[in-house]
Design an enzyme around this catalytic site. Structure first.
Site, PDB file in Angstrom:
ATOM      1  N   SER A 269      -7.566  -3.032   1.561  1.00 13.50           N
ATOM      2  CA  SER A 269      -6.888  -1.843   1.023  1.00 13.50           C
ATOM      3  C   SER A 269      -7.102  -0.683   1.981  1.00 13.50           C
ATOM      4  O   SER A 269      -7.872  -0.776   2.935  1.00 13.50           O
ATOM      5  CB  SER A 269      -7.481  -1.484  -0.340  1.00 13.50           C
ATOM      6  OG  SER A 269      -8.745  -0.834  -0.153  1.00 13.50           O
ATOM      7  N   ASP A 270      -6.409   0.420   1.731  1.00 19.87           N
ATOM      8  CA  ASP A 270      -6.769   1.621   2.450  1.00 19.87           C
ATOM      9  C   ASP A 270      -7.859   2.329   1.638  1.00 19.87           C
ATOM     10  O   ASP A 270      -8.217   1.890   0.534  1.00 19.87           O
ATOM     11  CB  ASP A 270      -5.530   2.517   2.670  1.00 19.87           C
ATOM     12  CG  ASP A 270      -5.731   3.473   3.836  1.00 19.87           C
ATOM     13  OD1 ASP A 270      -4.736   3.901   4.428  1.00 19.87           O
ATOM     14  OD2 ASP A 270      -6.902   3.764   4.173  1.00 19.87           O
ATOM     15  N   TRP A 271      -8.368   3.429   2.182  1.00 15.48           N
ATOM     16  CA  TRP A 271      -9.506   4.105   1.570  1.00 15.48           C
ATOM     17  C   TRP A 271      -9.188   4.550   0.144  1.00 15.48           C
ATOM     18  O   TRP A 271      -8.319   5.379  -0.075  1.00 15.48           O
ATOM     19  CB  TRP A 271      -9.882   5.331   2.418  1.00 15.48           C
ATOM     20  CG  TRP A 271     -11.168   5.962   2.033  1.00 15.48           C
ATOM     21  CD1 TRP A 271     -11.395   6.779   0.963  1.00 15.48           C
ATOM     22  CD2 TRP A 271     -12.424   5.839   2.693  1.00 15.48           C
ATOM     23  NE1 TRP A 271     -12.699   7.172   0.922  1.00 15.48           N
ATOM     24  CE2 TRP A 271     -13.367   6.610   1.980  1.00 15.48           C
ATOM     25  CE3 TRP A 271     -12.866   5.160   3.841  1.00 15.48           C
ATOM     26  CZ2 TRP A 271     -14.706   6.709   2.359  1.00 15.48           C
ATOM     27  CZ3 TRP A 271     -14.197   5.257   4.203  1.00 15.48           C
ATOM     28  CH2 TRP A 271     -15.097   6.011   3.475  1.00 15.48           C
ATOM     29  N   ASP A 272      -9.834   3.956  -0.837  1.00 18.66           N
ATOM     30  CA  ASP A 272      -9.626   4.313  -2.243  1.00 18.66           C
ATOM     31  C   ASP A 272      -8.231   3.977  -2.748  1.00 18.66           C
ATOM     32  O   ASP A 272      -7.850   4.359  -3.855  1.00 18.66           O
ATOM     33  CB  ASP A 272      -9.847   5.812  -2.474  1.00 18.66           C
ATOM     34  CG  ASP A 272     -11.324   6.139  -2.699  1.00 18.66           C
ATOM     35  OD1 ASP A 272     -11.648   7.332  -2.850  1.00 18.66           O
ATOM     36  OD2 ASP A 272     -12.134   5.195  -2.714  1.00 18.66           O
ATOM     37  N   SER A 273      -7.415   3.286  -1.962  1.00 20.31           N
ATOM     38  CA  SER A 273      -6.007   3.112  -2.355  1.00 20.31           C
ATOM     39  C   SER A 273      -5.882   2.261  -3.611  1.00 20.31           C
ATOM     40  O   SER A 273      -4.866   2.338  -4.315  1.00 20.31           O
ATOM     41  CB  SER A 273      -5.189   2.504  -1.211  1.00 20.31           C
ATOM     42  OG  SER A 273      -5.570   1.167  -0.972  1.00 20.31           O
TER      43      SER A 273
END
Ligand code: GLC
Length: 742
Positions: A269-273
């Site tokens: 995932s992306d950061w916190d996505s």
């Protein structure tokens, strides 16, 4: 995904690890499996007790942003010696355009149109990052970017699918080397999957609406190319794509990436996505977010804890099948085997080249030279010669700033390794020329013009003024978008005042995006666009200014005249009422009380000419080139034949130089409308003054394919046009036909 296709794809990517991975999986508890799916942020050189305990308990599979090699080796020791199964860690970091030796920003590197430059830069970045134990970088960023308001255009490879695909795969090759377990190779990451560059109004993290046909024909090709090139990982985008955020989008992550493309690498995932799926309003809470992301097949969660907190209960409730989890964990373990981390998780920096060594710096200089684009050169003001100038004014907030010239996404680069333009110019001219320096503005955004008069006075008494303006690094990159892309602050006022002196002005512009330059163009003699040129920007620009190197860069992205033209790109559709020079009427030329239909009816703006300020593929040289004698090997080809295109390229100027010859096509009729031009080949050619060479390209039916009205990848018989030239306005043209595939 059917078991067969999955098994097949695993066989393609990692036949020699399936057995050991399945044996290890069989020993793992559910908690340990979920631990592998979690990436957590490092603690900046420390290992708090709870961090060590989590690793010891098998609750962490990857650490991001730890760059102290002693700490990284200790983290690996804890993971491999003190945990039950001894599974090593993936160590991730954004090594986007260099680690310690900083190369031009990716958009600048793309202006070199050189896969070799890109591969070499990524290779050096991987070698340097490996010295601190990084084994995974979150690059290449291959989002097609057609909106210069968007800050992340800086880290992209531009607007064109073919150029981005070609350069993106070169970057993958540079980072990953021949084998992932070779010393100095690191896993790369195709990001942000997908469509992020079309973020509405050029604002970051904003809504993205792309019809499937456009998504498949424009935004997905670079990712498909990266997958075919063997990119080790993918990263999901933040974007809400057509109402379904990418990080929970099963159609994108499973149907396209896994089933259609048969890709079996790790998807992070992306950061916190994943947690943000609830912020989007796509899920109720973290637990549902974890469910949607796991169901979509996001193997690893970056930063947020939804997998750690909720996966076991989702499995216990029967909402997630442990077999699905096993597939995801298998991809993570496979990458760790591919990287050789089970054999040796530790870093021995002494086995790697020194960081910021002379070879690395020279490579960064070469990349910067090839990345700069000469946009204007009135009166051949460039190149300068110390033989005919006695005094030189170096002016502007970016002339002597080793930090700002590095650009965005430089987590580990250091100003101390930079050589600035002022330093390099002084070194170049020595005692032959008097160099007067004035910063003129404290930074690129300030409204304080108190120092401008001194700068103007210096210019007035100098033979030539070289002006360094543009954007500080912070004005582009993630979350740093602009609604007005003029030069910020009082830089235009500085230019206007300098122009009043009558001294020739050369503007060197450092920026993370195309800027609107209409007011600059009319006030200066020459414009050299340097993007953010990296550690060696100074020596590279000095060589270009004084003719020790010749500009060869070509724009990887269109420069609009005004922000109101955006989106503006060369590969636009023809439309039903195209505008032309014959039909265009500017607002200032409209007669009083003009009847409503008297201006003609075509696709344009009344207040801005319909063409860009500078087109895709454009870039001047200190020489000039001619393209003649365009010939095709045939007037028609079928699906099994190759078309050979040749033309004569001649250096009609008086200095040796590189020219990047470009081949464009147009499919005149399609089951869906097709762009008026599409880049299909390019070639950098070195020519001595007066030298002529035959340039040759080959095309086949595969090159003419696109996703048709039924979303099938097809080439459709019919008439095509092709052009060869030095930019997307190429005029040397020929026709050919693709025959039906009977
Ligand atoms: C950021 C970026 C992504 C980056 C990641 C880790 O928010 O979107 O490109 O790799 O987080 O820093």
């Amino acid at each position: 995904m059917s078991a067969v296709s999955c098994a097949k794809s695993k066989q393609q990517h990692s036949a020699n690890y399936d057995l050991v991975v399945s044996q290890l999986l069989a020993q793992m508890t559910i908690s340990e499996k979920i631990g592998q799916m979690s990436q957590v942020n490092g603690a900046e050189g420390s290992i708090p007790d709870d961090f060590a305990a989590a690793i010891r308990d098998g609750k962490i599979g990857s650490v991001i942003n730890e760059v102290d090699v002693t700490t990284v080796n200790e983290l690996q020791r804890i993971a491999t010696k003190e945990s039950r199964l001894g599974i090593p860690l993936l160590i991730g970091r954004d090594v986007i355009h260099g680690f310690k030796t900083i190369f031009p920003i990716p958009l600048g590197q793309a202006a070199s149109w050189s896969p070799d430059v890109i591969e070499q830069g990524a290779r050096i970045a991987a070698l340097e990052a490996s010295t601190v134990g990084i084994n995974w970088t979150f690059a290449p960023m291959i989002d097609i970017s057609r909106d210069p308001r968007w800050g992340r255009i800086a880290e992209s490879l531009g607007e064109d699918p073919y150029l981005c695909s070609t350069l993106g795969t070169a970057m993958v090759k540079g980072f990953q080397g021949n084998k992932l377990n070779e010393l100095g190779s690191i896993a790369s990451c195709a990001k942000h999957f997908a469509g992020y560059g079309a973020s509405e109004s050029g604002r970051d993290y904003h809504t993205v609406n792309i019809p499937e046909n456009e998504l498949r024909n424009v935004y997905l090709p670079p990712f498909k190319a990266a997958a075919e090139a063997g990119v080790a990982t993918f990263m999901a985008a933040f974007s809400d794509l057509n109402g379904v955020p990418a990080s929970g989008n099963k159609w994108l992550m499973n149907d396209i990436l896994r089933d259609e493309w048969d890709y079996n690498g790790l998807l992070v995932s992306d950061w916190d996505s994943i947690k943000q799926l609830s912020t989007h309003g796509f899920t109720e809470d973290d637990k549902q977010a974890a469910l949607m992301a796991i169901d979509a097949g996001i193997d690893m969660e970056m930063a947020s804890p939804t997998y750690r907190d909720h996966s076991e209960s989702l499995i216990a409730e029967g909402k997630i099948d442990i077999a699905h989890i096993d597939q995801m964990v298998a991809r993570i373990l496979t990458l760790k085997y591919q990287l050789g981390l089970f054999e040796n998780p530790y870093t021995c920096a002494e086995q790697l080249p020194n960081i910021v060594n002379e070879q690395h710096l020279n490579s960064a200089k070469d990349a910067a030279i090839k990345s700069c684009v000469l946009l204007q050169n009135h009166n051949n003001t460039l190149p300068l010669s110390t033989a005919n100038i006695n005094s030189l004014a170096v002016i502007g907030p970016l002339a002597d700033d080793g930090y700002e010239q590095l650009g965005t996404w430089v987590f580990d680069g250091e100003e101390q390794h930079s050589q600035t333009c002022l330093q390099a110019i002084k070194k170049h001219v020595g005692d032959d020329v008097l160099v007067n320096y004035a910063k003129a503005l404290d930074n690129t955004r300030t409204d304080n013009i108190e120092q401008i008069n001194d700068a103007v006075a210096l210019a007035a008494k100098s033979d030539v003024a070289v002006l360094f303006v543009g954007e500080e690094a912070i004005l582009s990159g993630e979350a740093h978008c602009r609604s007005n892309i003029d030069l910020p602050g009082k830089q235009q006022y500085l230019i206007d005042e300098l122009a009043k002196t009558g001294t020739p002005i050369i503007a060197v512009i450092m920026a993370g995006r195309p800027l609107t330059l209409a007011k600059v163009i009319e006030k200066v003699d020459s414009i050299l666009y340097a993007w953010h040129p990296g550690s060696m920007g100074g020596p590279a620009i000095a060589d270009l200014l004084f003719g020790n190197a010749v500009p060869s860069g070509k724009l990887p992205v269109t420069f609009p005249r005004t922000v109101g033209q955006i989106p503006l790109y060369y590969a636009q559709k023809h439309g039903g009422r195209p505008v032309s020079d014959d039909s265009y009427v500017h607002m200032n030329d409209i007669p009083m009380r003009a009847p409503q239909t008297s201006l003609g009816m075509s696709a344009s703006h009344l207040d801005t000419h319909f063409t860009p300020q500078f087109p895709f593929g454009f870039g001047l040289s200190y020489s000039k080139f001619s393209y003649t004698d365009l010939e095709l090997s045939a007037a028609e080809i079928n699906f099994n034949q190759t078309l050979t295109i040749t033309c004569q390229l001649t250096n009609i100027g008086d200095v040796a130089s590189d020219e990047i010859a470009q081949l464009y096509i147009r499919d005149l009729v399609g089951s869906v409308t097709r762009p008026v031009k599409e880049l299909k080949r390019f070639k950098r050619v070195h020519l001595l003054a007066g030298e002529s060479k035959q340039v040759s390209f080959e095309l086949c039916a595969q090159d003419l394919t696109f996703y048709d009205r039924d979303m099938k990848l097809n080439a459709e018989p019919g008439k095509f046009q092709l052009w060869v030239g030095g930019d997307s306005n190429a005029s040397l043209c020929a026709d050919f036909h693709l025959l039906a595939n009977n």
